[in-house]
Design a protein around this motif. Sequence first.
Motif, PDB file in Angstrom:
ATOM      1  N   ILE A  14       4.769   2.211  -7.060  1.00 10.50           N
ATOM      2  CA  ILE A  14       4.099   1.174  -7.862  1.00 10.50           C
ATOM      3  C   ILE A  14       5.040   0.503  -8.856  1.00 10.50           C
ATOM      4  O   ILE A  14       5.069  -0.725  -8.971  1.00 10.50           O
ATOM      5  CB  ILE A  14       2.876   1.760  -8.611  1.00 10.50           C
ATOM      6  CG1 ILE A  14       1.770   2.138  -7.622  1.00 10.50           C
ATOM      7  CG2 ILE A  14       2.338   0.769  -9.638  1.00 10.50           C
ATOM      8  CD1 ILE A  14       1.143   0.963  -6.916  1.00 10.50           C
ATOM      9  N   GLY A  34       0.789  -1.228   0.000  1.00 14.99           N
ATOM     10  CA  GLY A  34       0.000   0.000   0.000  1.00 14.99           C
ATOM     11  C   GLY A  34       0.817   1.271   0.000  1.00 14.99           C
ATOM     12  O   GLY A  34       0.253   2.358  -0.131  1.00 14.99           O
ATOM     13  N   GLU A  35       2.167   1.153   0.123  1.00 19.50           N
ATOM     14  CA  GLU A  35       2.969   2.364   0.276  1.00 19.50           C
ATOM     15  C   GLU A  35       4.149   2.484  -0.685  1.00 19.50           C
ATOM     16  O   GLU A  35       4.523   3.584  -1.067  1.00 19.50           O
ATOM     17  CB  GLU A  35       3.481   2.462   1.726  1.00 19.50           C
ATOM     18  CG  GLU A  35       2.353   2.624   2.743  1.00 19.50           C
ATOM     19  CD  GLU A  35       2.865   2.768   4.169  1.00 19.50           C
ATOM     20  OE1 GLU A  35       4.094   2.922   4.357  1.00 19.50           O
ATOM     21  OE2 GLU A  35       2.039   2.725   5.102  1.00 19.50           O
ATOM     22  N   GLY A  80      -5.246  -6.542   3.071  1.00 21.28           N
ATOM     23  CA  GLY A  80      -5.504  -5.110   2.903  1.00 21.28           C
ATOM     24  C   GLY A  80      -6.490  -4.584   3.932  1.00 21.28           C
ATOM     25  O   GLY A  80      -6.428  -3.426   4.339  1.00 21.28           O
ATOM     26  N   TYR A 100      -4.832  -5.584  -2.681  1.00 30.19           N
ATOM     27  CA  TYR A 100      -4.563  -4.903  -1.406  1.00 30.19           C
ATOM     28  C   TYR A 100      -5.035  -3.448  -1.462  1.00 30.19           C
ATOM     29  O   TYR A 100      -5.728  -2.970  -0.563  1.00 30.19           O
ATOM     30  CB  TYR A 100      -3.069  -4.961  -1.088  1.00 30.19           C
ATOM     31  CG  TYR A 100      -2.701  -4.341   0.249  1.00 30.19           C
ATOM     32  CD1 TYR A 100      -2.563  -5.139   1.391  1.00 30.19           C
ATOM     33  CD2 TYR A 100      -2.519  -2.973   0.384  1.00 30.19           C
ATOM     34  CE1 TYR A 100      -2.240  -4.568   2.620  1.00 30.19           C
ATOM     35  CE2 TYR A 100      -2.196  -2.395   1.599  1.00 30.19           C
ATOM     36  CZ  TYR A 100      -2.055  -3.201   2.719  1.00 30.19           C
ATOM     37  OH  TYR A 100      -1.742  -2.641   3.937  1.00 30.19           O
ATOM     38  N   ASN A 101      -4.648  -2.737  -2.527  1.00 31.58           N
ATOM     39  CA  ASN A 101      -4.975  -1.310  -2.619  1.00 31.58           C
ATOM     40  C   ASN A 101      -6.450  -1.061  -2.886  1.00 31.58           C
ATOM     41  O   ASN A 101      -6.998  -0.045  -2.455  1.00 31.58           O
ATOM     42  CB  ASN A 101      -4.109  -0.655  -3.697  1.00 31.58           C
ATOM     43  CG  ASN A 101      -2.672  -0.467  -3.226  1.00 31.58           C
ATOM     44  OD1 ASN A 101      -2.384   0.388  -2.406  1.00 31.58           O
ATOM     45  ND2 ASN A 101      -1.769  -1.303  -3.725  1.00 31.58           N
ATOM     46  N   TYR A 102      -7.103  -2.004  -3.569  1.00 33.91           N
ATOM     47  CA  TYR A 102      -8.547  -1.894  -3.749  1.00 33.91           C
ATOM     48  C   TYR A 102      -9.241  -2.073  -2.400  1.00 33.91           C
ATOM     49  O   TYR A 102     -10.170  -1.324  -2.066  1.00 33.91           O
ATOM     50  CB  TYR A 102      -9.030  -2.957  -4.747  1.00 33.91           C
ATOM     51  CG  TYR A 102     -10.452  -2.760  -5.205  1.00 33.91           C
ATOM     52  CD1 TYR A 102     -10.747  -1.898  -6.258  1.00 33.91           C
ATOM     53  CD2 TYR A 102     -11.505  -3.437  -4.599  1.00 33.91           C
ATOM     54  CE1 TYR A 102     -12.058  -1.715  -6.688  1.00 33.91           C
ATOM     55  CE2 TYR A 102     -12.814  -3.266  -5.019  1.00 33.91           C
ATOM     56  CZ  TYR A 102     -13.081  -2.400  -6.074  1.00 33.91           C
ATOM     57  OH  TYR A 102     -14.371  -2.225  -6.487  1.00 33.91           O
ATOM     58  N   ARG A 114      -3.498   4.025  -6.864  1.00 31.98           N
ATOM     59  CA  ARG A 114      -2.497   2.964  -6.947  1.00 31.98           C
ATOM     60  C   ARG A 114      -3.024   1.764  -7.742  1.00 31.98           C
ATOM     61  O   ARG A 114      -2.282   1.108  -8.463  1.00 31.98           O
ATOM     62  CB  ARG A 114      -2.072   2.521  -5.540  1.00 31.98           C
ATOM     63  CG  ARG A 114      -1.281   3.591  -4.797  1.00 31.98           C
ATOM     64  CD  ARG A 114      -0.954   3.172  -3.371  1.00 31.98           C
ATOM     65  NE  ARG A 114      -0.075   2.002  -3.293  1.00 31.98           N
ATOM     66  CZ  ARG A 114       1.252   2.056  -3.432  1.00 31.98           C
ATOM     67  NH1 ARG A 114       1.864   3.210  -3.667  1.00 31.98           N
ATOM     68  NH2 ARG A 114       1.985   0.956  -3.325  1.00 31.98           N
ATOM     69  N   VAL A 115      -4.304   1.512  -7.621  1.00 25.78           N
ATOM     70  CA  VAL A 115      -4.932   0.438  -8.399  1.00 25.78           C
ATOM     71  C   VAL A 115      -4.810   0.728  -9.894  1.00 25.78           C
ATOM     72  O   VAL A 115      -4.383  -0.131 -10.690  1.00 25.78           O
ATOM     73  CB  VAL A 115      -6.428   0.280  -8.018  1.00 25.78           C
ATOM     74  CG1 VAL A 115      -7.138  -0.661  -8.994  1.00 25.78           C
ATOM     75  CG2 VAL A 115      -6.569  -0.238  -6.591  1.00 25.78           C
ATOM     76  N   THR A 144      -1.152   0.592 -11.228  1.00 24.15           N
ATOM     77  CA  THR A 144      -0.683  -0.792 -11.360  1.00 24.15           C
ATOM     78  C   THR A 144      -1.234  -1.422 -12.633  1.00 24.15           C
ATOM     79  O   THR A 144      -0.507  -2.086 -13.388  1.00 24.15           O
ATOM     80  CB  THR A 144      -1.120  -1.635 -10.139  1.00 24.15           C
ATOM     81  OG1 THR A 144      -0.656  -1.008  -8.942  1.00 24.15           O
ATOM     82  CG2 THR A 144      -0.541  -3.048 -10.209  1.00 24.15           C
ATOM     83  N   LYS A 196      -7.294   2.653  -2.050  1.00 27.66           N
ATOM     84  CA  LYS A 196      -6.260   3.496  -2.663  1.00 27.66           C
ATOM     85  C   LYS A 196      -6.353   3.316  -4.183  1.00 27.66           C
ATOM     86  O   LYS A 196      -5.543   2.627  -4.800  1.00 27.66           O
ATOM     87  CB  LYS A 196      -4.881   3.117  -2.133  1.00 27.66           C
ATOM     88  CG  LYS A 196      -4.725   3.372  -0.633  1.00 27.66           C
ATOM     89  CD  LYS A 196      -3.317   3.031  -0.159  1.00 27.66           C
ATOM     90  CE  LYS A 196      -3.150   3.345   1.328  1.00 27.66           C
ATOM     91  NZ  LYS A 196      -1.781   3.053   1.816  1.00 27.66           N
ATOM     92  N   TYR A 197      -7.338   3.973  -4.784  1.00 27.98           N
ATOM     93  CA  TYR A 197      -7.690   3.694  -6.170  1.00 27.98           C
ATOM     94  C   TYR A 197      -6.686   4.231  -7.182  1.00 27.98           C
ATOM     95  O   TYR A 197      -6.584   3.699  -8.289  1.00 27.98           O
ATOM     96  CB  TYR A 197      -9.096   4.212  -6.476  1.00 27.98           C
ATOM     97  CG  TYR A 197     -10.152   3.567  -5.606  1.00 27.98           C
ATOM     98  CD1 TYR A 197     -10.299   2.179  -5.575  1.00 27.98           C
ATOM     99  CD2 TYR A 197     -10.990   4.331  -4.795  1.00 27.98           C
ATOM    100  CE1 TYR A 197     -11.255   1.573  -4.785  1.00 27.98           C
ATOM    101  CE2 TYR A 197     -11.952   3.738  -3.991  1.00 27.98           C
ATOM    102  CZ  TYR A 197     -12.074   2.359  -3.984  1.00 27.98           C
ATOM    103  OH  TYR A 197     -13.015   1.763  -3.183  1.00 27.98           O
TER     104      TYR A 197
END
Length: 452
Positions: free
Chosen positions: A12, A8-9, A83, A302-304, A311-312, A315, A308-309
Amino acid sequence: MDRAKQLGEERIGRLLLKFSIPAIVGMIVNALYNIVDRIFVGQGVGSLAISGIAITFPITTVIMAFGMLVGIGSTALVSIRLGQQRRDEAEKIVANALILLVIISLILTVFGLLYKRPILRSFGAGEAVIKYADDYITIILLGVIFQNVGFGMNNLIRADANPKTAMFTMLIGAIANTILDPIFIFVFHQGIKGAAIATIISQALSAAWVLLYFFGKRSMLKIHRKNLYLKKRIILSIFSIGISPFSMQLAASVVTIILNRSLAKYGGDISIAAMGIINSVSMLILMPIFGINQGAQPIIGYNYGAQKYDRVKKTLKLAIIAATSICIVGFIIVELFPVSIISIFNRTDNELIKIGSNGIRIFLAMLPIIGFQIVSSNYFQAVGKPKHSMFLSLSRQVIILIPLLLILPRIFKLKGVWLAGPSADFLSSLITAIFLYVEIRNLNHIQKNGAH
């Protein structure tokens, strides 16, 4: 940084490389199982033996389908639970996945051994080919538990944020297979049986490595004895997500059966061998795409789950670019060097080289857009939307391809079989682009309004 927290951090691009490269290596290595078998069998036994292995391919595809049903389904679920900071639930899923893989594998072995002959004949195996097919698949069926435990649980190692260990699982098996194949075929003179024996020994080594990981100290997620009993809620959740890749693999099996029957009718046993080679080459090119999917899946999941969209989406974008680049390189090689590619499998059979080199150029003509289609289908699976993923996966392998395989050969004979592949790839990619456009627009709307 905590291995789950990095999803999450961490940046990407770096994260996708860290997860995808080991997965790509692992998937290429996995493709080498089939390719190495076919190369050594083609050179050491002959073209009809390659046809024998090609005839058994729908069975091995079904076996892989069940490994994906549990392995990929549980991996997506574990990534989402991590997540959501629900580690105990994630460990229950891992334990249930192991039990499911063992039970399903034993059922497949018994059923396969009981009905192998009629199944092979229904797949289009003639008298010249069925002995090779029977000898090969009998041994492969005895090793189903090794294949499914090794493959299925290896997906979960990636969800455990340890992609390098997952890569070593595949490397161990492929290196062992490459060493053992020529020993059993040429030294022990076991022929096609030797290729199968080498394969299941290699898969057993991979399975042992995976189990040592989860029962040892290196894993973040542990398999506890208290979790080693099946829970209906978890099984249904695994199946609901895993049904998409499972259906895709079953579809691939049905397609192979239809392909083999059409090839037997319009091109004979040698064209079946040619298709077996084309499938091997296609697999070698597409396995890196599946590796990118496996690397991207825990990041997207995880990001979904963590909402954290941005980052989604990033990716997904990087995964599509990487997959398309690989497919373009594969396309250029196939179109420029078809004769050289077919000759790797058998240098002396001129008919095989002629049929195969023509077929591979036509059948893989839409390679440049396949990466986009596969990655985009996987996105929906990673975010827990299995129905979307399943439809998009099946659009390429069933909904469009099977009707084309039934219609085009009647008009264009053998060439019609080759034309069905790129036609289905093109149409399914158009459908996928529409689905993805709508999904990204909805995701942007959710972000703008601050609602989940």
